[in-house]
Design a protein around this motif. Structure first.
Motif, PDB file in Angstrom:
ATOM      1  N   THR A  82       4.934  12.394 -43.732  1.00  0.00           N
ATOM      2  CA  THR A  82       5.296  11.144 -43.635  1.00  0.00           C
ATOM      3  C   THR A  82       5.269  10.777 -42.142  1.00  0.00           C
ATOM      4  OG1 THR A  82       6.128  10.506 -45.773  1.00  0.00           O
ATOM      5  CG2 THR A  82       6.291   9.348 -43.957  1.00  0.00           C
ATOM      6  N   ILE A  83       4.616   9.971 -41.497  1.00  0.00           N
ATOM      7  CA  ILE A  83       4.093   9.249 -40.483  1.00  0.00           C
ATOM      8  C   ILE A  83       4.980   8.107 -40.349  1.00  0.00           C
ATOM      9  CG2 ILE A  83       2.772   8.748 -38.412  1.00  0.00           C
ATOM     10  CD1 ILE A  83       0.547  10.824 -39.618  1.00  0.00           C
ATOM     11  N   ILE A  84       5.690   8.020 -39.650  1.00  0.00           N
ATOM     12  CA  ILE A  84       6.231   6.274 -39.320  1.00  0.00           C
ATOM     13  C   ILE A  84       6.020   5.575 -37.920  1.00  0.00           C
ATOM     14  CG2 ILE A  84       8.302   4.742 -39.624  1.00  0.00           C
ATOM     15  CD1 ILE A  84       7.888   5.744 -42.002  1.00  0.00           C
ATOM     16  N   GLY A  85       5.657   4.357 -37.618  1.00  0.00           N
ATOM     17  CA  GLY A  85       5.021   3.781 -36.866  1.00  0.00           C
ATOM     18  C   GLY A  85       5.598   2.941 -35.889  1.00  0.00           C
ATOM     19  N   SER A  86       5.493   2.488 -34.830  1.00  0.00           N
ATOM     20  CA  SER A  86       6.803   1.956 -34.343  1.00  0.00           C
ATOM     21  C   SER A  86       6.606   0.594 -34.359  1.00  0.00           C
ATOM     22  CB  SER A  86       7.178   2.416 -33.225  1.00  0.00           C
ATOM     23  OG  SER A  86       5.712   1.817 -31.878  1.00  0.00           O
ATOM     24  N   GLY A  87       4.752   0.139 -34.429  1.00  0.00           N
ATOM     25  CA  GLY A  87       4.310  -1.024 -34.169  1.00  0.00           C
ATOM     26  C   GLY A  87       4.319  -0.680 -32.921  1.00  0.00           C
ATOM     27  N   THR A  88       3.206  -2.900 -32.108  1.00  0.00           N
ATOM     28  CA  THR A  88       2.614  -2.299 -31.378  1.00  0.00           C
ATOM     29  C   THR A  88       3.865  -2.539 -30.384  1.00  0.00           C
ATOM     30  OG1 THR A  88       0.988  -2.714 -31.735  1.00  0.00           O
ATOM     31  CG2 THR A  88       1.570  -3.668 -29.206  1.00  0.00           C
ATOM     32  N   VAL A  89       4.170  -1.588 -29.156  1.00  0.00           N
ATOM     33  CA  VAL A  89       4.905  -1.590 -28.492  1.00  0.00           C
ATOM     34  C   VAL A  89       5.076  -3.027 -26.980  1.00  0.00           C
ATOM     35  CG1 VAL A  89       6.402   0.021 -26.497  1.00  0.00           C
ATOM     36  CG2 VAL A  89       5.322   0.872 -27.893  1.00  0.00           C
ATOM     37  N   SER A  90       5.983  -3.746 -26.648  1.00  0.00           N
ATOM     38  CA  SER A  90       6.103  -4.509 -25.932  1.00  0.00           C
ATOM     39  C   SER A  90       7.870  -4.834 -25.757  1.00  0.00           C
ATOM     40  CB  SER A  90       5.644  -6.229 -27.580  1.00  0.00           C
ATOM     41  OG  SER A  90       5.373  -6.972 -27.003  1.00  0.00           O
ATOM     42  N   ASN A  91       7.006  -5.749 -24.739  1.00  0.00           N
ATOM     43  CA  ASN A  91       8.515  -6.064 -24.042  1.00  0.00           C
ATOM     44  C   ASN A  91       8.324  -7.597 -23.857  1.00  0.00           C
ATOM     45  OD1 ASN A  91       8.986  -3.435 -21.360  1.00  0.00           O
ATOM     46  ND2 ASN A  91       8.887  -3.440 -23.893  1.00  0.00           N
ATOM     47  N   GLN A  92       9.680  -7.819 -23.353  1.00  0.00           N
ATOM     48  CA  GLN A  92       9.349  -9.547 -22.916  1.00  0.00           C
ATOM     49  C   GLN A  92       9.381  -9.704 -21.634  1.00  0.00           C
ATOM     50  OE1 GLN A  92      13.054 -11.178 -23.825  1.00  0.00           O
ATOM     51  NE2 GLN A  92      12.050 -11.666 -25.772  1.00  0.00           N
ATOM     52  N   GLY A  93       9.303 -10.747 -21.044  1.00  0.00           N
ATOM     53  CA  GLY A  93       9.344 -10.817 -19.294  1.00  0.00           C
ATOM     54  C   GLY A  93      10.505 -10.796 -18.470  1.00  0.00           C
ATOM     55  N   PRO A  94      10.446 -10.605 -17.909  1.00  0.00           N
ATOM     56  CA  PRO A  94      12.742 -10.615 -16.840  1.00  0.00           C
ATOM     57  C   PRO A  94      13.533 -11.240 -17.199  1.00  0.00           C
ATOM     58  CG  PRO A  94      10.459 -11.012 -14.939  1.00  0.00           C
ATOM     59  CD  PRO A  94       9.538 -10.533 -16.368  1.00  0.00           C
ATOM     60  N   ASP A  95      12.531 -13.244 -17.566  1.00  0.00           N
ATOM     61  CA  ASP A  95      13.592 -13.774 -18.167  1.00  0.00           C
ATOM     62  C   ASP A  95      13.152 -14.584 -19.428  1.00  0.00           C
ATOM     63  OD1 ASP A  95      13.912 -14.508 -15.605  1.00  0.00           O
ATOM     64  OD2 ASP A  95      12.128 -15.504 -14.830  1.00  0.00           O
ATOM     65  N   GLY A  96      12.822 -13.901 -20.207  1.00  0.00           N
ATOM     66  CA  GLY A  96      12.539 -13.776 -21.723  1.00  0.00           C
ATOM     67  C   GLY A  96      11.582 -14.629 -21.834  1.00  0.00           C
ATOM     68  N   ASP A  97      10.199 -14.312 -20.945  1.00  0.00           N
ATOM     69  CA  ASP A  97       8.884 -15.403 -21.088  1.00  0.00           C
ATOM     70  C   ASP A  97       8.559 -13.940 -21.458  1.00  0.00           C
ATOM     71  OD1 ASP A  97       7.376 -13.781 -18.751  1.00  0.00           O
ATOM     72  OD2 ASP A  97       9.668 -14.700 -18.198  1.00  0.00           O
ATOM     73  N   PRO A  98       7.087 -14.166 -21.850  1.00  0.00           N
ATOM     74  CA  PRO A  98       6.272 -13.574 -22.896  1.00  0.00           C
ATOM     75  C   PRO A  98       5.875 -12.431 -22.073  1.00  0.00           C
ATOM     76  CG  PRO A  98       4.916 -16.055 -22.999  1.00  0.00           C
ATOM     77  CD  PRO A  98       6.330 -15.807 -21.933  1.00  0.00           C
ATOM     78  N   GLY A  99       5.929 -12.503 -20.264  1.00  0.00           N
ATOM     79  CA  GLY A  99       5.351 -11.967 -19.927  1.00  0.00           C
ATOM     80  C   GLY A  99       3.891 -11.904 -18.901  1.00  0.00           C
ATOM     81  N   LYS A 100       3.737 -10.829 -18.075  1.00  0.00           N
ATOM     82  CA  LYS A 100       2.857 -11.541 -17.403  1.00  0.00           C
ATOM     83  C   LYS A 100       1.794  -9.382 -17.406  1.00  0.00           C
ATOM     84  CE  LYS A 100       4.797 -14.130 -13.942  1.00  0.00           C
ATOM     85  NZ  LYS A 100       4.765 -13.473 -11.911  1.00  0.00           N
ATOM     86  N   PRO A 101       0.535 -10.096 -17.185  1.00  0.00           N
ATOM     87  CA  PRO A 101      -0.630  -8.501 -17.183  1.00  0.00           C
ATOM     88  C   PRO A 101      -0.279  -7.873 -16.211  1.00  0.00           C
ATOM     89  CG  PRO A 101      -1.859 -11.669 -17.567  1.00  0.00           C
ATOM     90  CD  PRO A 101       0.017 -11.361 -17.236  1.00  0.00           C
ATOM     91  N   VAL A 102      -0.721  -6.783 -15.871  1.00  0.00           N
ATOM     92  CA  VAL A 102      -0.518  -5.951 -15.156  1.00  0.00           C
ATOM     93  C   VAL A 102      -0.751  -5.946 -14.056  1.00  0.00           C
ATOM     94  CG1 VAL A 102      -0.916  -3.353 -14.189  1.00  0.00           C
ATOM     95  CG2 VAL A 102      -0.226  -3.879 -16.978  1.00  0.00           C
TER      96      VAL A 102
END
Length: 336
Positions: A258-278
């Protein structure tokens, strides 16, 4: 140890043991013909594969050059593939973009869907796309492979059933998802074949990076040759991979493989905001949908298009010394 499946003209390929630096392999078919066979008999087979891995490391057995392009997904097909939602930041962004709140239950009861597992793409296979209106997207994720898991297993017990770890590009057709979900019966056509990393590794190979049943390393997603995502898989994980295994096994046994996935790896920005592009100094995103969500939130409309024929994606993870752990998923979108 590190394991891979070499394409040999059969559906399930040939199991091989790969050196730590991903340069050499030794066929393991005298121990187990396929990875599924090894998982079915893990307690008996794993020590033999570990011994062969040691021999490969010491160059004590004849080896061949390992070429990632010759590898299939470690399990070219599986009895079960279920993808979860370890990173609620991703779910929050999806819902915020369409003006919906995240139900409180999502923070203690993970989302999960059962995907197609009868035929995975190889890590260098093209992604066939029938229509650009379908909204083709990549999703960089972590996945684990289990042995037999009993129904009702605890989180702590589930951790012991995680035998292998790998990466996945969970291809999604965003344009088809709303219509399918509106039917109230989940994904199907919107989730075509996924691809997994050339190599699967046992958790001990990750060393100190494997803590709390998550990997504390950045997941590197490149889009059309440029850095797109560098989210750390050990940050902002609401659920561990053991949590997801236990969730999947709440009402049923899980069969070996059985394979179990994590879902899309996703981080918040440093202030809890959605974050910025690389490109703006942020950690970026592991899928196109997230940057489109952020554009929608900020500007009222999405500007970044989904993938089209000719676009490429690369998914990889490197250790603290900069060495590739799983090899890389490298795919190009083509007309079906």
């Amino acid at each position: 140890m590190k394991l891979a499946t070499i394409m040999d003209g059969t559906r399930d390929g040939k199991l091989v043991v790969v050196s730590k630096d991903l340069t050499r392999y030794c066929a393991a078919d005298n121990i187990a013909p396929t990875l599924q066979y090894a998982l079915d008999n893990w307690d008996e087979i794993a020590p033999k594969l570990e011994a062969l891995y040691t021999d490969v490391q010491h160059e004590a057995v004849p080896c061949e050059r390992f070429h990632e392009r010759e590898a299939h997904s470690p399990l070219p097909r599986a009895y079960q593939w279920a993808d979860g939602s370890a990173y609620i930041n991703h779910v929050e962004l999806v819902r915020k973009a369409r003006g919906a709140e995240v139900p409180e239950s999502f923070y203690h009861d993970p989302l999960m869907y059962q995907g197609g597992s009868d035929a995975f793409l190889a890590p260098r296979d093209d992604i066939p796309l029938g229509d650009t209106k379908w909204g083709c997207d990549m999703e960089g994720e972590i996945a684990v492979v289990t042995d037999d898991v009993p129904m009702g297993v605890s989180k702590e017990g589930a951790a012991g059933h995680i035998k292998l770890v790998m990466l996945v590009n969970d291809v999604s057709l965003r344009g088809l998802i709303p219509g399918e979900l509106a039917k109230g019966f989940g994904f199907f056509q919107s989730k075509p074949a996924s691809a997994f990393s050339p190599v699967a590794v046992t958790p001990d190979e990750l060393g100190d990076a494997w803590q709390g049943n998550v990997i504390h390393l950045p997941l590197m997603v490149d889009y059309n040759g440029e850095p797109f995502g560098r989210a750390n898989a050990g940050v902002d994980a609401t659920f561990s991979l053991a949590d997801l295994v236990a969730h999947a096994a709440r009402t049923r046994n899980l069969g070996a493989g059985t394979i179990i996935g994590s879902g899309t790896v996703s981080n918040q920005g440093p202030d809890g905001d959605p974050g910025k592009p690389v490109s703006e100094g942020g950690l970026g995103y592991s899928c196109i949908a997230e940057i489109r969500m952020i554009e929608t939130i900020a500007d009222g409309e999405a500007k970044t298009p989904f993938m089209a024929p000719g676009d490429t994606v690369r998914v990889e993870m490197r250790d603290a010394e900069g060495h590739s752990i799983f090899g890389a998923i490298e795919q190009k979108v083509v007309e079906a």
